[in-house]
Scaffold this active site. Sequence first.
Site, PDB file in Angstrom:
ATOM      1  N   LEU A  59       0.854  -1.176   0.000  1.00  0.00           N
ATOM      2  CA  LEU A  59       0.000   0.000   0.000  1.00  0.00           C
ATOM      3  C   LEU A  59       0.893   1.230   0.000  1.00  0.00           C
ATOM      4  CD1 LEU A  59      -2.702  -0.921   2.717  1.00  0.00           C
ATOM      5  CD2 LEU A  59      -2.988  -0.973   0.235  1.00  0.00           C
ATOM      6  N   ASP A  60       0.461   2.288  -0.681  1.00  0.00           N
ATOM      7  CA  ASP A  60       1.214   3.530  -0.651  1.00  0.00           C
ATOM      8  C   ASP A  60       1.380   4.010   0.787  1.00  0.00           C
ATOM      9  OD1 ASP A  60       1.248   3.516  -3.415  1.00  0.00           O
ATOM     10  OD2 ASP A  60      -0.482   4.851  -3.615  1.00  0.00           O
ATOM     11  N   LYS A  61       2.435   4.751   1.031  1.00  0.00           N
ATOM     12  CA  LYS A  61       2.699   5.265   2.368  1.00  0.00           C
ATOM     13  C   LYS A  61       1.496   5.998   2.944  1.00  0.00           C
ATOM     14  CE  LYS A  61       5.708   8.509   4.844  1.00  0.00           C
ATOM     15  NZ  LYS A  61       6.860   9.443   4.736  1.00  0.00           N
ATOM     16  N   THR A  92      -1.651   5.618   2.189  1.00  0.00           N
ATOM     17  CA  THR A  92      -2.873   4.816   2.191  1.00  0.00           C
ATOM     18  C   THR A  92      -2.881   3.925   3.429  1.00  0.00           C
ATOM     19  OG1 THR A  92      -2.914   4.781  -0.231  1.00  0.00           O
ATOM     20  CG2 THR A  92      -4.261   3.147   0.907  1.00  0.00           C
ATOM     21  N   ARG A 118      -5.666   6.351  -7.375  1.00  0.00           N
ATOM     22  CA  ARG A 118      -5.415   7.790  -7.341  1.00  0.00           C
ATOM     23  C   ARG A 118      -5.369   8.371  -8.753  1.00  0.00           C
ATOM     24  NH1 ARG A 118      -0.190   7.918  -3.497  1.00  0.00           N
ATOM     25  NH2 ARG A 118      -0.423  10.189  -3.750  1.00  0.00           N
TER      26      ARG A 118
END
Length: 287
Positions: free
Chosen positions: A133-135, A137, A234
Amino acid sequence: MEYTLTLPENFESMDLASLLENVWLVPRKVRHFLRTRRNVLVNHQVLPFHEQVNAGDIITLTFEDSDYKQPEIALGSSQNVTVLFEDDHLIIVNKPYGMKTHPNTPEENHTLLNHVAAYLEPVDQLPYVVHRLDKDTSGAIVFAKNPFILPILGRMLEAKDITRIYQALVSGNLDEGRFTINKKITTDRHDKRKRIVSTTHGQEAITHVTVEKSENNEAYVLCVLETGRTHQIRVHLESIGHPILGDPLYNPRPQQASRLMLHAKTLQLEHPFTKELITVQAEPGLW
């Protein structure tokens, strides 16, 4: 490492070699060692690899430490780990907003992977990254707890057998209902941090969107990934004119929220060994 597994009721009979190679994805070199060391038992007895195994059979596998390369992970803090599901083979945790999934350098010890490594250290296990997961998120993320199950979970991810449902709060009103965004994604050559949609280049990217409600020039949406490209949700939502609130890369007015309003709320998969349907909810969500 020793694992004892009972073949599920719906298991289709096959020879032991096919089970190890095609179902459990044990590497060729490791299969060779299992056979020569007689480290595979079927119902507590050594069985030739050409013999058939059936539903209900008990398979015991014993791996040596040298069979798989062990990663070196700096230990973080187990207090930063919120477990949603765990058994001997996998662990699903709730990633906080603002925390990286894994380190980029060996000395980093403040990522989720470091913290899960600290949590598993007392039982002498290590976490292995299945997806990320993105930082910015938050939400549910799964790690393998041994190298045996890692390729199986990876194949499930590629085959879309792991369902991930995200909550997102986006700019602008949207009519309630469902729609799909099918746009290729590639790297932005002007800013390597970003991704952009492209009609000709890039990788296939498909996101299914459900609009739950829309008010005050904001929309509450659920997104289901069919593919898993970097920044996919996104980029896709920005491409239709509805960027996620608080997105510093894709929303021109990130001050509308204190954080990226994207949360991996639900994760569902069928356990590859027990065939149990596992569904977790990462609470609290965005709404």
